[in-house]
Design a protein around this motif. Structure first.
Motif, mmCIF file in Angstrom:
data_model
loop_
_atom_site.group_PDB
_atom_site.id
_atom_site.type_symbol
_atom_site.label_atom_id
_atom_site.label_comp_id
_atom_site.label_asym_id
_atom_site.label_seq_id
_atom_site.Cartn_x
_atom_site.Cartn_y
_atom_site.Cartn_z
ATOM 1 N N LEU A 17 0.825 -1.206 0.000
ATOM 2 C CA LEU A 17 0.000 0.000 0.000
ATOM 3 C C LEU A 17 0.860 1.257 0.000
ATOM 4 C CD1 LEU A 17 -2.748 1.436 0.215
ATOM 5 C CD2 LEU A 17 -2.541 1.202 2.693
ATOM 6 N N ALA A 18 1.867 1.285 0.864
ATOM 7 C CA ALA A 18 2.769 2.438 0.918
ATOM 8 C C ALA A 18 3.520 2.600 -0.405
ATOM 9 C CB ALA A 18 3.746 2.283 2.079
ATOM 10 N N ALA A 19 3.958 1.476 -0.981
ATOM 11 C CA ALA A 19 4.685 1.538 -2.252
ATOM 12 C C ALA A 19 3.792 2.025 -3.385
ATOM 13 C CB ALA A 19 5.269 0.162 -2.593
ATOM 14 N N VAL A 20 2.539 1.585 -3.400
ATOM 15 C CA VAL A 20 1.617 2.022 -4.447
ATOM 16 C C VAL A 20 1.344 3.516 -4.327
ATOM 17 C CG1 VAL A 20 -0.797 1.850 -5.219
ATOM 18 C CG2 VAL A 20 0.558 -0.213 -4.896
ATOM 19 N N ALA A 42 -1.378 -5.425 -6.705
ATOM 20 C CA ALA A 42 -2.324 -6.530 -6.519
ATOM 21 C C ALA A 42 -1.688 -7.865 -6.879
ATOM 22 C CB ALA A 42 -3.572 -6.289 -7.355
ATOM 23 N N LEU A 43 -0.904 -7.886 -7.939
ATOM 24 C CA LEU A 43 -0.242 -9.132 -8.333
ATOM 25 C C LEU A 43 0.769 -9.591 -7.287
ATOM 26 C CD1 LEU A 43 0.287 -8.600 -12.160
ATOM 27 C CD2 LEU A 43 -1.292 -10.162 -11.032
ATOM 28 N N GLU A 49 0.115 -14.859 -1.506
ATOM 29 C CA GLU A 49 -0.991 -15.497 -0.798
ATOM 30 C C GLU A 49 -0.767 -17.010 -0.776
ATOM 31 O OE1 GLU A 49 -4.297 -16.349 1.166
ATOM 32 O OE2 GLU A 49 -3.744 -14.286 0.750
ATOM 33 N N ARG A 50 -1.099 -17.645 0.342
ATOM 34 C CA ARG A 50 -0.912 -19.090 0.445
ATOM 35 C C ARG A 50 -1.871 -19.855 -0.461
ATOM 36 N NH1 ARG A 50 -1.437 -20.028 6.669
ATOM 37 N NH2 ARG A 50 -2.841 -18.314 6.313
#
Length: 78
Positions: A17-20, A42-43, A49-50
């Motif tokens: 989020l911070a990077a985006v 998002a990717l 994600e597990r």
């Protein structure tokens, strides 16, 4: 007190989020679409994600397609 089940994913999500947010400003000055930056974020979250297929199955696709269609109409009307 809130108990977090997957602390690593929450930490990664906050970092993405911070990077985006930061890269969105940089991308704006370089004339790169903000959608490319958010899609990359998002990717990253999906890849870490597990159970990505399970998580993608829980997405409310009606909401996703409705907002995409609404955004498209707004762009057409401009």
């Amino acid at each position: 007190m809130v108990r977090v089940k997957n602390r690593m994913l929450v930490t990664l999500g906050l970092g993405v989020l911070a990077a985006v947010i930061v890269l969105g400003g940089v991308a704006n000055s370089l004339k790169i679409p903000i959608s490319a930056v958010t899609l990359a974020g998002a990717l990253i979250l999906i890849l870490f994600e597990r159970r990505p297929l399970y998580r993608l199955g829980r997405v409310s696709w009606n909401v996703v397609f409705s907002s995409s269609g609404f955004s498209l109409w707004l762009k057409v009307l401009r």
